[in-house]
Scaffold this motif. Structure first.
Motif, PDB file in Angstrom:
ATOM      1  N   GLU A  16      27.587  31.550 -42.348  1.00  0.00           N
ATOM      2  CA  GLU A  16      27.573  32.932 -42.482  1.00  0.00           C
ATOM      3  C   GLU A  16      26.389  33.540 -43.408  1.00  0.00           C
ATOM      4  O   GLU A  16      25.875  34.612 -43.393  1.00  0.00           O
ATOM      5  CB  GLU A  16      28.878  33.264 -42.798  1.00  0.00           C
ATOM      6  CG  GLU A  16      29.661  33.214 -41.716  1.00  0.00           C
ATOM      7  CD  GLU A  16      31.131  33.508 -42.010  1.00  0.00           C
ATOM      8  OE1 GLU A  16      31.473  33.695 -43.224  1.00  0.00           O
ATOM      9  OE2 GLU A  16      32.059  33.154 -41.256  1.00  0.00           O
ATOM     10  N   GLN A  17      26.150  32.733 -44.554  1.00  0.00           N
ATOM     11  CA  GLN A  17      25.306  33.323 -45.598  1.00  0.00           C
ATOM     12  C   GLN A  17      23.768  32.928 -45.226  1.00  0.00           C
ATOM     13  O   GLN A  17      23.002  33.239 -46.127  1.00  0.00           O
ATOM     14  CB  GLN A  17      25.618  32.614 -46.938  1.00  0.00           C
ATOM     15  CG  GLN A  17      27.127  33.113 -47.479  1.00  0.00           C
ATOM     16  CD  GLN A  17      27.247  32.252 -48.779  1.00  0.00           C
ATOM     17  OE1 GLN A  17      26.695  31.265 -49.215  1.00  0.00           O
ATOM     18  NE2 GLN A  17      28.590  32.406 -49.354  1.00  0.00           N
ATOM     19  N   LYS A  37      31.139  26.549 -42.479  1.00  0.00           N
ATOM     20  CA  LYS A  37      31.094  28.043 -41.915  1.00  0.00           C
ATOM     21  C   LYS A  37      30.985  28.977 -42.815  1.00  0.00           C
ATOM     22  O   LYS A  37      30.031  30.029 -42.404  1.00  0.00           O
ATOM     23  CB  LYS A  37      32.651  28.313 -41.493  1.00  0.00           C
ATOM     24  CG  LYS A  37      32.983  27.447 -40.150  1.00  0.00           C
ATOM     25  CD  LYS A  37      34.623  27.698 -39.796  1.00  0.00           C
ATOM     26  CE  LYS A  37      35.266  27.123 -38.610  1.00  0.00           C
ATOM     27  NZ  LYS A  37      36.573  27.181 -38.428  1.00  0.00           N
ATOM     28  N   ARG A  38      31.570  28.828 -43.986  1.00  0.00           N
ATOM     29  CA  ARG A  38      30.735  30.019 -45.159  1.00  0.00           C
ATOM     30  C   ARG A  38      29.563  29.996 -45.307  1.00  0.00           C
ATOM     31  O   ARG A  38      28.699  31.028 -45.363  1.00  0.00           O
ATOM     32  CB  ARG A  38      31.772  29.989 -46.314  1.00  0.00           C
ATOM     33  CG  ARG A  38      31.554  30.932 -47.235  1.00  0.00           C
ATOM     34  CD  ARG A  38      32.106  31.100 -48.642  1.00  0.00           C
ATOM     35  NE  ARG A  38      33.706  30.709 -48.225  1.00  0.00           N
ATOM     36  CZ  ARG A  38      34.587  29.987 -49.082  1.00  0.00           C
ATOM     37  NH1 ARG A  38      34.171  29.368 -50.085  1.00  0.00           N
ATOM     38  NH2 ARG A  38      35.667  30.031 -48.691  1.00  0.00           N
ATOM     39  N   ARG A  74      35.469  24.418 -43.812  1.00  0.00           N
ATOM     40  CA  ARG A  74      35.504  25.687 -44.400  1.00  0.00           C
ATOM     41  C   ARG A  74      34.257  25.803 -44.925  1.00  0.00           C
ATOM     42  O   ARG A  74      33.686  27.040 -45.012  1.00  0.00           O
ATOM     43  CB  ARG A  74      36.720  25.628 -45.214  1.00  0.00           C
ATOM     44  CG  ARG A  74      38.038  25.692 -44.301  1.00  0.00           C
ATOM     45  CD  ARG A  74      39.457  25.768 -45.504  1.00  0.00           C
ATOM     46  NE  ARG A  74      39.042  26.034 -46.823  1.00  0.00           N
ATOM     47  CZ  ARG A  74      40.026  25.688 -47.680  1.00  0.00           C
ATOM     48  NH1 ARG A  74      40.997  24.914 -47.319  1.00  0.00           N
ATOM     49  NH2 ARG A  74      39.832  25.903 -48.874  1.00  0.00           N
ATOM     50  N   LEU A  75      33.764  25.055 -45.903  1.00  0.00           N
ATOM     51  CA  LEU A  75      32.479  25.043 -46.550  1.00  0.00           C
ATOM     52  C   LEU A  75      31.353  25.475 -45.766  1.00  0.00           C
ATOM     53  O   LEU A  75      30.494  26.441 -45.925  1.00  0.00           O
ATOM     54  CB  LEU A  75      32.076  23.833 -47.349  1.00  0.00           C
ATOM     55  CG  LEU A  75      33.276  23.885 -48.652  1.00  0.00           C
ATOM     56  CD1 LEU A  75      32.665  22.516 -49.350  1.00  0.00           C
ATOM     57  CD2 LEU A  75      32.961  24.749 -49.629  1.00  0.00           C
TER      58      LEU A  75
END
Length: 186
Positions: free
Chosen positions: A152-153, A148-149, A145-146
């Protein structure tokens, strides 16, 4: 001794002499502290200590966030099996069981990192790259989860692990998610 012998072979010629100079067994705490002080004086000219702020001025301050995560079902099963098979060592408080206790703790540490660190834990009928790498470890679920986020950034991530087999699992994970990565072990 080996490093000092390499740097100053004319002074540090024999490892046994060096060990005799700094043998702290059988000495008082004060004498032991004196030995350590002497060793520090010898080593000081060879050590270079720099602070991050002196080397790279543009780095942001360190930010540490602790995240607590539960274990997957597979991890809980392995964890319970490790504890139940070693209940005698856990209940004993004798000093002789210290090594056995340390081994149990290492096994538990492996378990909470990823159950695939144990031989035979991974289902070989599954493809080497797949969701099972993630879903069988609570830490991997959170990491997934981390990352992937962060991807994206446009962030870059540096991951350390003392367990090389854990790094192998992380490499498989990166291949599963098609993340680009650099392995610094090679």
């Amino acid at each position: 001794w080996a490093m000092l012998n390499f740097l100053l072979p004319e002074i540090f010629t024999d490892a046994d002499d060096f060990d005799a100079w700094f043998d702290v067994e059988g000495h008082s705490k004060l004498e032991s502290d004196e030995f350590i002080g002497k060793l520090h004086k010898i080593l000081k000219p060879f050590l270079l200590r720099r602070l991050k702020a002196d080397v790279e001025k543009d780095l942001l301050p360190k930010k540490e966030v602790k995240l607590f995560v539960g274990m997957s079902e597979m991890q809980r099963t392995w964890y319970q099996n490790i504890l139940s098979k070693n209940i005698d060592a856990l209940n004993a408080s004798a000093h002789a069981n210290r090594m056995r206790m340390l081994n149990i703790l290492m096994q538990l540490r492996k378990c909470v990192n990823h159950p695939y660190l144990f031989e035979g834990a991974e289902d070989k009928t599954l493809p080497p790259y797949g969701e099972h790498l993630i879903t069988n470890s609570g830490k991997m679920i959170l990491l997934d989860r981390l990352l992937k986020r962060l991807q994206e950034q446009g962030s870059r991530v540096l991951i350390f692990s003392q367990m090389t087999r854990q790094l192998d699992i992380l490499e498989d994970y990166c291949n599963t998610r098609e993340f680009s990565y650099c392995n610094t072990r090679e």
